[in-house]
Design a protein around this motif. Structure first.
Motif, PDB file in Angstrom:
ATOM      1  N   TYR A   1      -1.846   1.342  -7.387  1.00 58.96           N
ATOM      2  CA  TYR A   1      -1.714   2.103  -6.154  1.00 58.96           C
ATOM      3  C   TYR A   1      -0.303   1.960  -5.619  1.00 58.96           C
ATOM      4  N   VAL A   2       0.098   2.928  -4.805  1.00 54.90           N
ATOM      5  CA  VAL A   2       1.364   2.804  -4.096  1.00 54.90           C
ATOM      6  C   VAL A   2       1.046   2.703  -2.608  1.00 54.90           C
ATOM      7  N   TRP A   3       1.780   1.845  -1.930  1.00 56.50           N
ATOM      8  CA  TRP A   3       1.709   1.754  -0.472  1.00 56.50           C
ATOM      9  C   TRP A   3       3.003   2.354   0.058  1.00 56.50           C
ATOM     10  N   ASP A   4       2.869   3.390   0.889  1.00 64.14           N
ATOM     11  CA  ASP A   4       4.016   4.069   1.493  1.00 64.14           C
ATOM     12  C   ASP A   4       4.358   3.371   2.798  1.00 64.14           C
ATOM     13  N   HIS A   5       5.542   2.802   2.880  1.00 65.31           N
ATOM     14  CA  HIS A   5       5.925   2.008   4.044  1.00 65.31           C
ATOM     15  C   HIS A   5       6.148   2.843   5.294  1.00 65.31           C
ATOM     16  N   GLU A   6       6.319   4.147   5.154  1.00 68.42           N
ATOM     17  CA  GLU A   6       6.534   4.995   6.322  1.00 68.42           C
ATOM     18  C   GLU A   6       5.217   5.499   6.917  1.00 68.42           C
ATOM     19  N   THR A   7       4.228   5.752   6.074  1.00 64.75           N
ATOM     20  CA  THR A   7       2.979   6.351   6.547  1.00 64.75           C
ATOM     21  C   THR A   7       1.776   5.412   6.460  1.00 64.75           C
ATOM     22  N   ASP A   8       1.921   4.279   5.779  1.00 65.29           N
ATOM     23  CA  ASP A   8       0.839   3.340   5.502  1.00 65.29           C
ATOM     24  C   ASP A   8      -0.210   3.940   4.570  1.00 65.29           C
ATOM     25  N   ASP A   9       0.112   5.050   3.893  1.00 68.13           N
ATOM     26  CA  ASP A   9      -0.800   5.630   2.911  1.00 68.13           C
ATOM     27  C   ASP A   9      -0.900   4.703   1.710  1.00 68.13           C
ATOM     28  N   ARG A  10      -2.081   4.646   1.126  1.00 66.13           N
ATOM     29  CA  ARG A  10      -2.343   3.870  -0.082  1.00 66.13           C
ATOM     30  C   ARG A  10      -3.020   4.828  -1.052  1.00 66.13           C
ATOM     31  N   LYS A  11      -2.332   5.104  -2.139  1.00 69.71           N
ATOM     32  CA  LYS A  11      -2.796   6.146  -3.049  1.00 69.71           C
ATOM     33  C   LYS A  11      -2.744   5.662  -4.494  1.00 69.71           C
ATOM     34  N   ARG A  12      -3.775   5.995  -5.246  1.00 74.84           N
ATOM     35  CA  ARG A  12      -3.805   5.662  -6.676  1.00 74.84           C
ATOM     36  C   ARG A  12      -2.771   6.511  -7.404  1.00 74.84           C
ATOM     37  N   VAL A  13      -1.943   5.856  -8.228  1.00 75.64           N
ATOM     38  CA  VAL A  13      -0.887   6.582  -8.930  1.00 75.64           C
ATOM     39  C   VAL A  13      -0.908   6.393 -10.445  1.00 75.64           C
ATOM     40  N   ALA A  14      -1.683   5.425 -10.927  1.00 77.45           N
ATOM     41  CA  ALA A  14      -1.735   5.185 -12.374  1.00 77.45           C
ATOM     42  C   ALA A  14      -3.044   4.476 -12.725  1.00 77.45           C
ATOM     43  N   ASP A  15      -3.462   4.643 -13.969  1.00 81.86           N
ATOM     44  CA  ASP A  15      -4.714   4.049 -14.430  1.00 81.86           C
ATOM     45  C   ASP A  15      -4.576   2.601 -14.872  1.00 81.86           C
TER      46      ASP A  15
ATOM     47  N   PHE B   1       3.619  -6.530  11.272  1.00 81.67           N
ATOM     48  CA  PHE B   1       2.945  -5.661  10.307  1.00 81.67           C
ATOM     49  C   PHE B   1       1.499  -5.443  10.717  1.00 81.67           C
ATOM     50  N   ALA B   2       0.852  -6.466  11.243  1.00 79.96           N
ATOM     51  CA  ALA B   2      -0.544  -6.356  11.665  1.00 79.96           C
ATOM     52  C   ALA B   2      -0.716  -5.315  12.763  1.00 79.96           C
ATOM     53  N   LYS B   3       0.317  -5.143  13.577  1.00 77.79           N
ATOM     54  CA  LYS B   3       0.266  -4.124  14.643  1.00 77.79           C
ATOM     55  C   LYS B   3       0.488  -2.716  14.095  1.00 77.79           C
ATOM     56  N   LEU B   4       1.263  -2.615  13.028  1.00 80.03           N
ATOM     57  CA  LEU B   4       1.678  -1.313  12.509  1.00 80.03           C
ATOM     58  C   LEU B   4       0.793  -0.758  11.394  1.00 80.03           C
ATOM     59  N   TYR B   5       0.227  -1.643  10.572  1.00 76.85           N
ATOM     60  CA  TYR B   5      -0.423  -1.220   9.340  1.00 76.85           C
ATOM     61  C   TYR B   5      -1.857  -1.722   9.236  1.00 76.85           C
ATOM     62  N   LEU B   6      -2.629  -1.053   8.379  1.00 71.00           N
ATOM     63  CA  LEU B   6      -3.953  -1.544   8.017  1.00 71.00           C
ATOM     64  C   LEU B   6      -3.784  -2.889   7.298  1.00 71.00           C
ATOM     65  N   PRO B   7      -4.825  -3.702   7.236  1.00 69.62           N
ATOM     66  CA  PRO B   7      -4.709  -4.999   6.537  1.00 69.62           C
ATOM     67  C   PRO B   7      -4.324  -4.830   5.057  1.00 69.62           C
ATOM     68  N   PHE B   8      -3.638  -5.835   4.547  1.00 69.95           N
ATOM     69  CA  PHE B   8      -3.177  -5.830   3.157  1.00 69.95           C
ATOM     70  C   PHE B   8      -4.000  -6.746   2.259  1.00 69.95           C
ATOM     71  N   ASP B   9      -5.052  -7.348   2.776  1.00 73.88           N
ATOM     72  CA  ASP B   9      -5.809  -8.357   2.038  1.00 73.88           C
ATOM     73  C   ASP B   9      -6.416  -7.856   0.732  1.00 73.88           C
ATOM     74  N   GLU B  10      -6.735  -6.585   0.639  1.00 77.68           N
ATOM     75  CA  GLU B  10      -7.355  -6.038  -0.572  1.00 77.68           C
ATOM     76  C   GLU B  10      -6.330  -5.625  -1.622  1.00 77.68           C
ATOM     77  N   LEU B  11      -5.056  -5.675  -1.257  1.00 72.53           N
ATOM     78  CA  LEU B  11      -3.999  -5.286  -2.187  1.00 72.53           C
ATOM     79  C   LEU B  11      -3.342  -6.519  -2.792  1.00 72.53           C
ATOM     80  N   MET B  12      -2.839  -6.376  -4.003  1.00 70.50           N
ATOM     81  CA  MET B  12      -1.985  -7.386  -4.618  1.00 70.50           C
ATOM     82  C   MET B  12      -0.714  -6.663  -5.064  1.00 70.50           C
ATOM     83  N   PHE B  13       0.296  -6.708  -4.200  1.00 73.89           N
ATOM     84  CA  PHE B  13       1.565  -6.079  -4.525  1.00 73.89           C
ATOM     85  C   PHE B  13       2.199  -6.791  -5.711  1.00 73.89           C
TER      86      PHE B  13
END
Length: 146
Positions: free
Chosen positions: A113-127, A77-89
């Protein structure tokens, strides 16, 4: 409140027994992040909720720890994606995309936020957690957040 809300939104909702504060504190200890107040409150009422053919609306304490630890320490995952340390899934859509809080320094950030596993996008989706549950329930398809 949480079980009633989820039960009203998802007719196939399944609940786990409540988590203790000591169990919830394990998230903070293992992930070095503050559990948002609303998530802590939900986990005090039900240690996870599933619906929509078993997808994780909100994971259990154990799942939150396991999934976040795996994402943060997986060499591939470290090779493929940005770090996940700031997220709490804390949940998933059943197809690989995951829902998270971001920037958990104060514990009061309630945006989801949602993390898209195909694009590594992280987008706000709800308040908030409530907003996330309502938006997800009102969606016509699994990709409501796109």
């Amino acid at each position: 409140m949480w079980k009633r809300l989820i039960g009203e939104l998802y007719e196939d909702a399944e609940f786990a027994p409540a988590a203790s504060d000591a169990e919830i504190d394990q998230i903070e200890g293992r992930l070095n992040q503050t559990v948002p107040d609303e998530l802590r409150d939900l986990l005090r009422h039900t240690n996870g909720a599933r619906a929509e053919w078993g997808s994780g609306l909100v994971w259990s304490v154990e799942e939150i720890i396991d999934q976040n630890t795996q994402f943060r320490h997986d060499a591939e995952f470290a090779k493929l994606y940005l770090p996940f340390d700031e997220l709490m899934f804390f949940g998933d859509n059943g197809g690989g995309d995951q829902f998270a809080y971001a920037g958990m320094a104060s514990g009061q950030n309630t945006a989801v936020y949602v993390w898209d596993h195909e694009t590594d996008d992280r987008k706000r989706v709800a308040d908030s957690l409530t907003d996330y549950l309502q938006r997800r329930a009102g969606a016509e398809d699994d990709d409501w957040y796109r």
